[in-house]
Design an enzyme around this catalytic site. Structure first.
Site, mmCIF file in Angstrom:
data_model
loop_
_atom_site.group_PDB
_atom_site.id
_atom_site.type_symbol
_atom_site.label_atom_id
_atom_site.label_comp_id
_atom_site.label_asym_id
_atom_site.label_seq_id
_atom_site.Cartn_x
_atom_site.Cartn_y
_atom_site.Cartn_z
ATOM 1 N N SER A 60 0.837 -1.197 0.000
ATOM 2 C CA SER A 60 0.000 0.000 0.000
ATOM 3 C C SER A 60 0.866 1.238 0.000
ATOM 4 C CB SER A 60 -0.900 0.021 1.218
ATOM 5 O OG SER A 60 -0.164 0.473 2.340
ATOM 6 N N LYS A 61 0.224 2.354 -0.136
ATOM 7 C CA LYS A 61 0.932 3.637 -0.182
ATOM 8 C C LYS A 61 1.769 3.853 1.073
ATOM 9 C CE LYS A 61 -1.525 5.384 -3.772
ATOM 10 N NZ LYS A 61 -0.954 5.847 -5.009
ATOM 11 N N ARG A 62 1.341 3.208 2.111
ATOM 12 C CA ARG A 62 2.045 3.415 3.370
ATOM 13 C C ARG A 62 3.506 2.983 3.317
ATOM 14 N NH1 ARG A 62 -0.566 4.877 7.572
ATOM 15 N NH2 ARG A 62 -2.823 5.034 7.569
ATOM 16 N N HIS A 63 3.788 2.008 2.477
ATOM 17 C CA HIS A 63 5.165 1.543 2.386
ATOM 18 C C HIS A 63 5.895 2.177 1.220
ATOM 19 C CE1 HIS A 63 2.562 -2.014 3.429
ATOM 20 N NE2 HIS A 63 3.160 -1.750 4.570
ATOM 21 N N GLY A 64 5.986 3.492 1.234
ATOM 22 C CA GLY A 64 6.773 4.120 0.187
ATOM 23 C C GLY A 64 6.204 3.868 -1.189
#
Length: 447
Positions: free
Chosen positions: A225-229
RNA sequence: GCCCCCAUGGUGUAACGGUUAGCACGUCGCCCUUUCAAGGCGGAGGUGAGUGGGUUCGAUUCCCCCUGGGGGUACCA
């Protein structure tokens, strides 16, 4: 052989989708097959033209081309309806007003192990009649045979009340119509495959062979997801990665060579890639390894080539000389500015660096350096190195005790391109000017 | 709940039943040296999710169980 890549435009192209596209592409190019691009835009709520364009751009950036398409699933509704009528006519499908709640209730009452079978009515959504008892076998190039007992399948809805068809029905027909022989897609579709196979069978058509790719996870093992860069291709591009490196990295996410070759040109990838050798276990996206690989690509490029890339990336022309001295230290295109900026635009303000290297000792050294560089004569890299090493020699200190104060005077930081190259590039006047400024107040003046 | 897929060091993978389980990233140390990076060298790190059962002379490799992940279970794709 005909393969296809069929993204649904409900968002940007994620690296999982990019990897699926790449594997299809490599398979097609390896076999001299045809790659069809199909946009699965039957989700009317979430599919947007902007997303379609973004996906096409991502593919172009990755330099993955296709031979046919893009075709749009939404434009084939007439054919879908026609196929639907055919199944209704031959009894493989029926109308039913049963709702999702009805299905749930049925299961609650009869035990979860028995799939739902509707009763034909004159109206309602269209369901596919699952032959029961029976079994469907997915012949998968990666997983082998995956069997599904029809008892576990509900009669799936294949068309809404309004007549629009659903994904599992549309894909099956589109794949058949496009003459797709090999479907290479994510493992998240594995459970759908029996339904699609059943549709194809009901149509009396020939089914393709499948290859279900293991899913990609984020660094923490959870969904990407976007959360991981960087999770989308566009983010990768923005982060300064090179398409070739991304392809190489993605190819290795779920596939490996027998001899452990890691760095492979696209031609080599095409020659060696074998879908049947793809791993079955989910892989994690590891940006550190991508960075490393990208660095290898950066260094393997000609300076001219890299310059083009950097100028494209930064939108600034005339960076050749700077790129040349930064190339060795860059892993991504984004690494360029932090290195080159202070050289080009003047020292940045880094109090810690100044304090550490521009104290009394550092200033004394700087004075020597100034004298050494201030004289007449050539100012090329060689001459600069010679002059600076002479200072080291004369003062009897370690190289870094001379180079670091100078580096901080010139750029404001302790990290920069090679010091000799930097000085030579700056030229005598600018170098002396910056040294003087540093000497004047210990706080390098902005250019 | 039910169905399905998966399981080699932190990460990605290699090894068509018999190897001291290999390679790469990362990590640690050393060298080089111009800090960082790059490069060179070396180290730690897996006994293979289980001290489960079976097949076999022999299992990481085959089968079963268990456990842990993941996917699906929509009138989404």
């Amino acid at each position: 052989m005909r393969v296809r890549f069929a993204p649904s435009p409900t968002g940007a192209l994620h690296i999982g989708g990019a990897r699926t596209a790449l594997y299809n592409w490599l398979t097609a190019r390896h076999a001299g097959a045809t790659l069809v691009l199909r946009i699965e835009d039957t989700d009317r709520e979430r599919s947007t033209p902007a997303n379609v364009e973004q996906i096409l751009q991502a593919l172009r950036w990755l330099e993955l081309d296709w031979d046919e398409g893009p075709m749009f699933q939404s434009q084939r509704s007439e054919r879908h309806r026609e196929a639907l009528e055919a199944l209704l006519a031959n009894g493989h499908a029926y109308r039913s007003t049963a709702t999702a709640e009805d299905v749930r209730a049925y299961k609650a009452a009869h035990g979860a192990e028995r799939g739902f079978r509707g009763v034909p009515e004159d109206e309602g959504a269209v369901r596919l009649r699952v032959p029961d008892p029976g079994e469907t076998v997915v012949n998968d190039m990666i997983l082998g045979e995956v069997r599904t007992d029809h008892a576990h399948l509900d009669d799936p809805v294949i068309a809404r009340v309004d007549g629009s068809v659903l994904y599992n029905f549309a894909v099956a027909i589109d794949d058949v119509d496009a003459g797709i022989t090999h479907v290479i897609r994510g493992n998240d579709h594995l459970s759908n495959t029996p339904k699609q196979l059943l549709v194809i069978e009901a149509l009396g058509a020939q089914a393709p062979v499948y290859a279900h790719l293991p899913l990609l996870h984020g660094p923490d093992g959870r969904k990407l997801s976007k959360r991981h860069g960087a999770a989308s291709v566009q983010e990768l591009q923005e982060a300064g990665y090179l398409p070739g490196a991304v392809r190489n990295y993605l190819a290795l996410l779920g596939w490996g060579t027998e001899d452990d070759t890691t760095i492979m040109s696209t031609d080599e990838l095409i020659a060696r890639f074998d879908i049947a050798r793809v791993s079955r276990n989910p892989a994690r996206f590891d940006e550190q390894k991508l960075r490393w690989l990208n660095g290898r690509y950066v260094r393997a490029m000609s300076t001219a080539e890299l310059t083009r890339g950097v100028e494209d990336y930064t939108g600034r022309p005339g960076l050749g000389g700077l790129v040349e001295i930064c190339q060795e230290k860059m892993q991504t295109l984004a690494d360029f500015w932090p290195l080159a900026g202070p050289v080009l635009d003047g020292p940045i303000d880094d109090p810690a660096a100044r304090e550490r290297w521009l104290g009394p000792e550092g200033r004394a050294v700087l004075s020597d350096v100034r004298a050494a560089l201030g004289g007449p004569g050539g100012f090329g890299r060689e001459q600069v190195e010679e002059a600076l090493r002479a200072v080291v020699e004369r003062r009897g200190v370690k190289p870094k005790d001379v180079f670091q104060p100078l580096r901080v005077a010139l750029t404001g930081t302790t990290v920069s391109p090679g010091i000799f190259e930097t000085v030579a590039l700056l030229g005598r006047d600018e170098t002396l000017r910056r040294i003087d400024a540093a000497l004047a107040d210990g706080a390098p003046a902005a250019a």
